[in-house]
Design a protein around this motif. Structure first.
Motif, PDB file in Angstrom:
ATOM      1  N   VAL A  72       0.134  -3.130  -6.389  1.00  0.00           N
ATOM      2  CA  VAL A  72       0.374  -2.015  -5.473  1.00  0.00           C
ATOM      3  C   VAL A  72      -0.925  -1.236  -5.346  1.00  0.00           C
ATOM      4  O   VAL A  72      -1.553  -0.893  -6.341  1.00  0.00           O
ATOM      5  N   VAL A  73      -1.321  -0.955  -4.100  1.00  0.00           N
ATOM      6  CA  VAL A  73      -2.575  -0.264  -3.828  1.00  0.00           C
ATOM      7  C   VAL A  73      -2.283   1.196  -3.474  1.00  0.00           C
ATOM      8  O   VAL A  73      -1.462   1.462  -2.586  1.00  0.00           O
ATOM      9  N   PHE A  74      -2.951   2.122  -4.151  1.00  0.00           N
ATOM     10  CA  PHE A  74      -2.876   3.524  -3.746  1.00  0.00           C
ATOM     11  C   PHE A  74      -3.989   3.802  -2.760  1.00  0.00           C
ATOM     12  O   PHE A  74      -5.166   3.537  -3.039  1.00  0.00           O
ATOM     13  N   ASP A  75      -3.639   4.336  -1.601  1.00  0.00           N
ATOM     14  CA  ASP A  75      -4.597   4.633  -0.542  1.00  0.00           C
ATOM     15  C   ASP A  75      -5.251   5.987  -0.810  1.00  0.00           C
ATOM     16  O   ASP A  75      -4.617   7.031  -0.711  1.00  0.00           O
ATOM     17  N   LEU A  76      -6.537   5.970  -1.163  1.00  0.00           N
ATOM     18  CA  LEU A  76      -7.301   7.188  -1.454  1.00  0.00           C
ATOM     19  C   LEU A  76      -8.330   7.384  -0.347  1.00  0.00           C
ATOM     20  O   LEU A  76      -9.321   6.652  -0.267  1.00  0.00           O
ATOM     21  N   GLU A  77      -8.110   8.387   0.501  1.00  0.00           N
ATOM     22  CA  GLU A  77      -8.985   8.611   1.639  1.00  0.00           C
ATOM     23  C   GLU A  77     -10.253   9.383   1.251  1.00  0.00           C
ATOM     24  O   GLU A  77     -10.403   9.833   0.116  1.00  0.00           O
ATOM     25  N   ASN A  78     -11.157   9.516   2.201  1.00  0.00           N
ATOM     26  CA  ASN A  78     -12.434  10.195   1.974  1.00  0.00           C
ATOM     27  C   ASN A  78     -12.233  11.613   1.453  1.00  0.00           C
ATOM     28  O   ASN A  78     -11.306  12.309   1.858  1.00  0.00           O
ATOM     29  N   TYR A  79     -13.130  12.035   0.585  1.00  0.00           N
ATOM     30  CA  TYR A  79     -13.134  13.423   0.125  1.00  0.00           C
ATOM     31  C   TYR A  79     -14.546  13.770  -0.340  1.00  0.00           C
ATOM     32  O   TYR A  79     -15.435  12.902  -0.368  1.00  0.00           O
ATOM     33  N   ILE A 111       0.843  -1.196   0.000  1.00  0.00           N
ATOM     34  CA  ILE A 111       0.000   0.000   0.000  1.00  0.00           C
ATOM     35  C   ILE A 111       0.879   1.246   0.000  1.00  0.00           C
ATOM     36  O   ILE A 111       1.829   1.351   0.784  1.00  0.00           O
ATOM     37  N   TRP A 112       0.542   2.174  -0.873  1.00  0.00           N
ATOM     38  CA  TRP A 112       1.270   3.441  -0.999  1.00  0.00           C
ATOM     39  C   TRP A 112       0.313   4.577  -0.658  1.00  0.00           C
ATOM     40  O   TRP A 112      -0.801   4.653  -1.178  1.00  0.00           O
ATOM     41  N   VAL A 113       0.737   5.482   0.234  1.00  0.00           N
ATOM     42  CA  VAL A 113      -0.136   6.566   0.697  1.00  0.00           C
ATOM     43  C   VAL A 113       0.447   7.897   0.224  1.00  0.00           C
ATOM     44  O   VAL A 113       1.241   8.529   0.905  1.00  0.00           O
ATOM     45  N   GLY A 114       0.054   8.300  -0.974  1.00  0.00           N
ATOM     46  CA  GLY A 114       0.564   9.534  -1.554  1.00  0.00           C
ATOM     47  C   GLY A 114      -0.400  10.691  -1.379  1.00  0.00           C
ATOM     48  O   GLY A 114      -1.282  10.662  -0.516  1.00  0.00           O
ATOM     49  N   PRO A 115      -0.261  11.748  -2.191  1.00  0.00           N
ATOM     50  CA  PRO A 115      -1.120  12.933  -2.071  1.00  0.00           C
ATOM     51  C   PRO A 115      -2.597  12.574  -2.184  1.00  0.00           C
ATOM     52  O   PRO A 115      -2.981  11.723  -2.990  1.00  0.00           O
TER      53      PRO A 115
END
Length: 472
Positions: A101-108, A52-56
């Motif tokens: 690879v998972v991109f972590d996309l948080e709530n918006y 898991i990758w936590v980018g912008p």
């Protein structure tokens, strides 16, 4: 990050096969990431991983690092993040060919069209770069509703797979609220069906999320796709919480109902209460007559209150656009209380919404919560919030949640035992504990729950209710 020995305890004779592995990113909230030695030793046990990758994050979010509103810039940022994640995998000694690879996309705010377009462009760049030889499989994690996962199917090159956070207790990866059942159907879904909670296996307790896998893992193929599966019925029967309020009166909350006891736990009767969503998620009673129960559903958070010993109830709905996970209630008197609503999110973050009431729960006011976790009232009336990414941050408020002061950190989590214990007086109390076991390697696994009572201050305990829940 669990130690190697803790990972061994959660591997041997447990139902677990895959581990969400945070490898980096500018917005990463985890206290630590793995090194090549840790990864090699844990992989040798048999573990598989979801890197898991936590980018912008979305430009309209409140996260500290955000992508650009400009779609062209956001697309390039997505490419840059994919390249950085690839380089990190190489540094960890991973075989990157076809690795997921998972991109972590948080709530918006998914109602903001400009924000949605920026996110879609960013993910487009993420997928494009991941597909550059030696190609990886590009995934995205997010709340099934509040991260707008379904909108990512609209881009020209959508993600290869998704990990949907929907803390509904339903393990079926085909059931994701707000995501059409026709999207990502060919072994392209992981589902996070329960948020952070304690589980005990082989005498070791960790705070974990619960996920089911039907999508790529590293190294593949996914073991859960070859016989064990993870599509059983929703986990509704297990106890969620319990408390002894007086020596004779206590309550027990399961995934299905609220149960009340007026004889110290010898017998229980269901409360006459129906809440929308997945049933009651939090409860609190000050005495035998006055109590509150909370539940999250599509329309927001519903709080039911009674002053008649559960004979009658009044309800209030608190609107919210966030994907809600766990709920917690705390009251310092009959009128003043707080409701902490954890936002369904990756373990890389600790986000929550806070609401307070001064009229017994008839109306609620939004406040700011510094972290997600547990909320309680200290003897002096202060609100105390314990949580955070490492589950060790402590905050207190003397003005019903208007402002918070951080205190000394606590121990992150226990390493043995897992229990919720309450005392009605110095001698009389209840404890709710759970332990997992498997009868056949990683098959025939279940979690046993015990509600026990003491009348001698905890020197001895007697079981008053027991459950066994199959988990595979």
């Amino acid at each position: 990050m669990p130690t190697v020995s803790q990972m061994q305890a959660f591997w041997s004779n447990t139902p677990f096969s895959n581990f969400g592995l945070y490898i980096g990113g500018a917005d990463l909230g985890c206290p630590s990431t793995p090194d090549a030695s840790w990864l090699s030793r844990v992989q040798a046990m048999g573990w598989q991983f979801m890197p898991i990758w936590v980018g912008p994050q979305a430009p309209c979010s409140s996260e500290p690092v955000r992508m650009s509103w400009d779609t062209g810039t956001a697309r390039q940022q997505g490419r840059n993040e994919a390249l950085a994640a690839y380089r990190r995998m190489v540094a960890l000694g991973m075989n990157t060919t076809s690795a997921p690879v998972v991109f972590d996309l948080e709530n918006y705010n998914t109602a903001d069209s400009a924000c949605v377009n920026a996110v879609k462009s960013f993910v487009q760049g993420w997928v494009e770069q991941m597909h550059v030889a030696p190609a990886q499989k590009a995934g995205v994690y997010g709340s099934t509703c509040a991260s707008g996962l379904s909108r990512l199917a609209e881009i020209s090159t959508p993600p290869d797979f998704v990990t949907g956070a929907a803390w509904d207790g339903n393990r079926n990866t085909g059931v994701m609220p707000c995501v059409d059942s026709g999207l990502w159907t060919n072994h392209q879904r992981h589902k996070q069906y329960a948020g952070d909670h304690n589980e005990t296996w082989n005498g070791v307790t960790l705070n974990i999320d619960s996920d089911c896998s039907n999508a790529p893992v590293y190294p593949g193929p996914d073991q859960l796709n070859t016989g064990q599966g993870c599509v059983g019925a929703a986990l509704q029967s297990a106890p969620r919480d319990a408390a002894l309020v007086t020596p004779r009166f206590g309550w027990l909350l399961t995934g299905d109902e609220l149960l009340l006891s007026h004889d110290g736990g010898d017998t229980f009767a269901p409360a006459k209460l129906h809440l929308p969503g997945g049933g009651a998620q939090a409860a609190l009673f000050r005495d035998e007559r006055r109590g509150w129960v909370a539940s999250a559903g599509p329309g927001g958070i519903t709080v039911a209150r009674t002053s008649t010993g559960a004979a009658t109830w009044s309800t209030t709905t608190i609107p919210t656009n966030s994907g809600i996970g766990a709920l917690r209630l705390a009251f310092r008197d009959a009128n003043h209380g707080a409701l902490l609503a954890q936002i369904a999110t990756s373990k890389a973050f600790s986000r929550a919404e806070l609401f307070t009431t001064a009229d017994g729960g008839a109306t609620w006011t939004a406040r700011t919560a510094p972290v997600a976790g547990d909320i309680a009232v200290d003897p002096d009336g202060r609100l105390r919030l314990t949580g955070g990414v490492g589950h060790d941050e402590v905050y207190t408020s003397t003005d019903d949640g208007r402002g918070w002061r951080r205190g000394a950190s606590t121990r992150a989590f226990a390493t043995t035992g897992a229990a919720r214990t309450t005392y009605a007086d110095q001698r009389t109390g209840w404890t709710l504990a759970s332990t997992g076991s498997c009868a056949n390697g990683k098959r025939d696994c279940s979690i046993g729950y015990d509600l026990e009572a003491t009348t001698d201050g905890g020197s001895t305990w007697r079981p008053i209710r027991q459950w066994q829940q199959r988990v595979n």
